[in-house]
Design an enzyme around this catalytic site. Structure first.
Site, PDB file in Angstrom:
ATOM      1  N   ASP A 134      44.140  36.103  39.331  1.00 21.02           N
ATOM      2  CA  ASP A 134      43.726  35.152  38.315  1.00 21.02           C
ATOM      3  C   ASP A 134      44.990  34.435  37.825  1.00 21.02           C
ATOM      4  O   ASP A 134      46.109  34.788  38.184  1.00 21.02           O
ATOM      5  CB  ASP A 134      42.963  35.872  37.180  1.00 21.02           C
ATOM      6  CG  ASP A 134      42.068  34.916  36.408  1.00 21.02           C
ATOM      7  OD1 ASP A 134      41.112  35.376  35.777  1.00 21.02           O
ATOM      8  OD2 ASP A 134      42.318  33.693  36.464  1.00 21.02           O
TER       9      ASP A 134
HETATM   10  C1  GLC Z   1      40.861  31.429  34.360  1.00 20.80           C
HETATM   11  C2  GLC Z   1      39.737  32.434  34.521  1.00 20.80           C
HETATM   12  C3  GLC Z   1      39.189  32.527  35.918  1.00 20.80           C
HETATM   13  C4  GLC Z   1      39.240  31.148  36.566  1.00 20.80           C
HETATM   14  C5  GLC Z   1      40.702  30.791  36.741  1.00 20.80           C
HETATM   15  C6  GLC Z   1      40.880  29.411  37.387  1.00 20.80           C
HETATM   16  O1  GLC Z   1      41.893  31.996  33.618  1.00 20.80           O
HETATM   17  O2  GLC Z   1      40.008  33.762  34.103  1.00 20.80           O
HETATM   18  O3  GLC Z   1      37.861  33.047  35.831  1.00 20.80           O
HETATM   19  O4  GLC Z   1      38.589  31.186  37.831  1.00 20.80           O
HETATM   20  O5  GLC Z   1      41.424  30.834  35.513  1.00 20.80           O
HETATM   21  O6  GLC Z   1      40.411  28.422  36.539  1.00 20.80           O
END
Ligand code: GLC
Length: 720
Positions: A269
């Site tokens: 993430d």
């Molecule tokens: C965010 C979220 C994740 C998302 C990622 C990209 O922090 O936790 O669910 O897919 O960043 O946007």
């Protein structure tokens, strides 16, 4: 158009079987082609493929870099997220294909959680693919039992069995049968793992549990996604067993890649590698990169730790080229499977985009899925649907005319301007007149609008009060310690109550909310969540009776925050709740929730009877059939989600008081009755024993059938 698997929204607790899972299994031909590309790649080229950066088109995390276009030209990026539309993805792809050395196509990812443009949990792959996207960061399959956590709005609720079915269905919906189909996109099971168990419902907080609970409750939806062929996984922000998920060899190498034999790739993430420093697990970002690659992370989202340090780490022999090669291979295989090496621009087709975005059939599906997701929580004296006597409707409340909040917080490229508010829909209804007064804001203490709202309501036959949360009060980094209805909305309800007219509460919220006093004041309560682009029409369909609501709650509604965590499949304890003092209960509130898991009313009524088992003995290699008679005893045709639960009375470890093991959605005309049956096999009763073996255990069981997890009829059987 390709038969599109339409996700039946979690709240209706049924799903339509769909095509076989997306294929991510590489074939010999692709392997050879991957080898031929890798033979041309320097270590720098390989490391570039492990780097995922955001574009500046959307912000979904705390950091941002402006140099991503230069890095594309230098071959130092393998994928971009938050960049979309056919035109913009084509522009960036051209940079890779015409200006970089090896011309390896980029992968474009985006959070297509509840749809791309047409926002609702449903047709998303088509619109995302039509806008140049190859990869969605969905399904989010985090089980959550704490509605203080804002991201409950993204998942499938509190139950592992239901979450597994929905997660797998969403993977199949996104990936279809064959990834070479240009209307399919890679799915991403997230957030691996147990992100929804953050302590105190506070986002990104510590997760601490036994491996037994992890395997029993939080891993099953991830395994179901794998069995459905999910192409990618995303690691979660939280630590587990004291180790940040992006550094967890247990989660990534032991379970995912070895035990489950996962062949796709793992992305972190947002800057999770960098955050190991804040976790107190890595000394610096370079140490984080070493820990992540050794643990099995293949791609670094936005952290650039891999880009900056992997080469040094190879020189220092702290990671190996073989590990990098494995990661690159996993990524390139999926780019080949998507057909991007054959035609890097095949998803970036502006003509196709124009045809598919907001296609009428998508809007129709959005409306249908949305109304199927609504849950009727109360309907005294058949307040709903509107009767012939309803000629004047007073629509009151801050969510009565919103085109913004109904899209929720994970709205991808959804347009407020395209969304249909409840007022817009009711104004198009021929059978009655509607007047609207906001009355108050969602937040704040200003009651100056009450008088006009009350005056409008005074002249009406029925009051529809649209209240709840803002879209931004749930979702990522949006947790609340007080999950009641904010501002002075409840006080507005209390004032309207004094008029003595029927009041219909239309709730719009991203999580379970504590609404005991509001429910008491209302005659009818319809939970509509954030229902998306066609929300207004969908709600109007239910209020007018064009659609008889059938949705069921996938998550418990507590009476107050003090009860949390409260969920249906709890353990019995040694002193279960009873009248006597020394039992597991509170002094100030009951142990029962306001609304239990699986709850949802209809405009009609259903009666359950004649629960019968084909045998009271279930042999380990056999199955028994559970049958029940369901009758529509009311005045409307309608659908009922018949739910099957079991209880293992004595186990190698203590077992929940109920576990959902099946459900069927049944349509019955008024007066009709049907016998509904389920099959139970011994394998359906398997659970993790104290030694973590997964198997059933002989002994006594109960089976429960009903329209929710509480109002059930039961029978017994023995597994032997
Ligand atoms: C965010 C979220 C994740 C998302 C990622 C990209 O922090 O936790 O669910 O897919 O960043 O946007």
């Amino acid at each position: 158009m390709r038969n599109t698997f339409i996700l039946i929204v979690l709240l209706s607790m049924f799903y339509v079987s769909c095509k076989s899972p997306g294929s991510t299994s590489g074939d010999a031909n692709i392997d050879r082609r991957v080898d031929s590309v890798m033979a041309l790649m320097s270590l720098d080229d390989k490391i570039g493929q492990l780097n995922l950066l955001t574009s500046d088109w959307d912000v979904t995390g705390p950091t941002f870099r402006k140099d991503y276009e230069d890095l594309i030209r230098q071959g130092k990026i393998g994928a971009i997220f938050n960049a979309h539309t056919a035109a913009y993805t084509r522009k960036l792809q051209k940079m890779a294909m015409e200006e970089s050395k090896l011309k390896i196509p980029l992968l474009f990812g985006y959070d297509v959680i509840h749809g791309y443009k047409t926002i609702f949990p449903g047709i998303a792959a088509i619109e995302a693919a039509a806008s140049g996207l190859h990869w969605t960061f969905a399904p989010m399959v985090d089980i959550a039992r704490d509605p203080r956590w804002g991201r409950v709005m993204e998942g499938s609720g509190e139950d592992a069995y239901l979450g597994s079915l929905i997660g797998a269905a969403r993977v199949r919906g996104f990936q279809g049968k064959d990834l070479t189909d240009p209307l399919t996109i890679l799915a991403c099971a997230k957030h691996y793992a147990a992100y929804g168990a953050a302590q105190a419902g506070r986002d990104y907080h510590t997760v601490d549990m036994s491996e037994l609970v992890l395997r029993e409750v939080y891993l099953p939806p991830f395994k179901a996604a794998l069995d459905a062929g999910v192409a990618t996984y995303m690691t979660s922000f939280n630590e587990l067993f004291g180790i940040p998920a992006s550094a967890s060899q247990f989660l990534l190498r032991d379970v995912l890649k070895k035990e489950w034999n996962f062949s796709g790739f793992v992305v972190t993430d947002y800057t999770s590698i960098n955050e190991m420093v804040e976790h107190g697990y890595a000394v610096d970002h370079k140490h984080g990169a070493e820990l992540a690659l050794n643990a099995g992370v293949d791609m670094d989202m936005q952290g650039t730790a891999y880009l900056r340090f992997l080469k040094e780490l190879v020189d220092e022999k702290k990671v190996t080229v073989a590990q990098i090669d494995d990661a690159v291979r996993r990524i390139l295989k999926l780019k080949f499977q998507l057909g991007l090496f054959d035609d890097p621009y095949r998803y970036s087709d502006e003509e196709r985009e124009k045809q598919l975005i907001y296609a009428p059939e998508h809007l129709d599906a959005a409306r249908d899925i949305a109304r199927k997701s609504f849950v009727l929580l109360k309907n005294n004296n058949q307040t709903l649907p509107f009767g012939a006597n309803v000629k004047n409707v007073a629509l009151i409340g801050p969510l009565g005319d919103t085109q913004h909040h109904i899209l929720g917080t994970w709205r991808a490229a959804g347009d407020n301007a395209k969304a249909v508010s409840l007022l817009m829909a009711l104004q198009q209804e021929p059978g009655f007149k509607v007047v609207f007064e906001k009355g108050c804001d969602i937040e704040g203490t200003d009651k100056s609008g009450f008088a006009k709202a009350i005056a409008a309501a005074r002249a009406a036959d029925i009051i529809v009060l649209a209240i709840g949360e803002t879209a931004e009060m749930s979702g990522e980094a949006a947790c609340r310690t007080n999950i009641s209805i904010p501002g002075v909305q409840s006080e507005l309800l209390a004032e309207l109550k004094k008029l003595g007219k029927p009041i219909v509460l239309v709730l719009m919220n991203g999580r379970p909310i504590t609404i005991e006093k509001e429910v008491d004041m209302a005659d009818a309560v319809l939970e509509t969540w954030f229902a998306g682009t066609q929300a207004g029409y969908a709600i109007a369909d239910v209020l007018t009776g064009r659609y008889n609501p059938s949705g069921k709650l996938p998550i418990t509604f507590p009476r107050n925050v003090g009860q949390i965590p409260i969920f249906y499949n709890m353990k019995n304890t040694g002193r279960p709740i009873s009248e006597s003092k020394y039992t597991s209960k509170y002094l100030d509130v009951s142990n029962t929730p306001l609304f239990p898991f699986g709850f949802g009313l209809s405009y009609t009524t259903f009666a359950y009877s004649n629960l019968a088992l084909s045998d009271s003995l279930l042999h380990s290699n056999d199955s028994i059939v559970v049958s029940v008679k369901l009758a529509n005893t009311g005045n409307f045709d309608g659908e009922e989600v018949v739910q099957l639960y079991v209880r293992d009375l004595v186990g190698n470890v203590t077992r929940p008081v109920k576990e959902l093991k099946g459900y069927k959605k049944v349509f019955l005309k008024k007066g009709e009755e049907q016998t509904i049956s389920f099959t139970i096999k011994a394998s359906d009763l398997a659970f993790y024993h104290s030694d973590l073996t997964f198997k059933p255990e002989n002994g006594d069981f109960m089976v429960f059938v009903g329209g929710n997890s509480v109002d059930v009829i039961n029978a017994s059987f023995k597994l032997q």
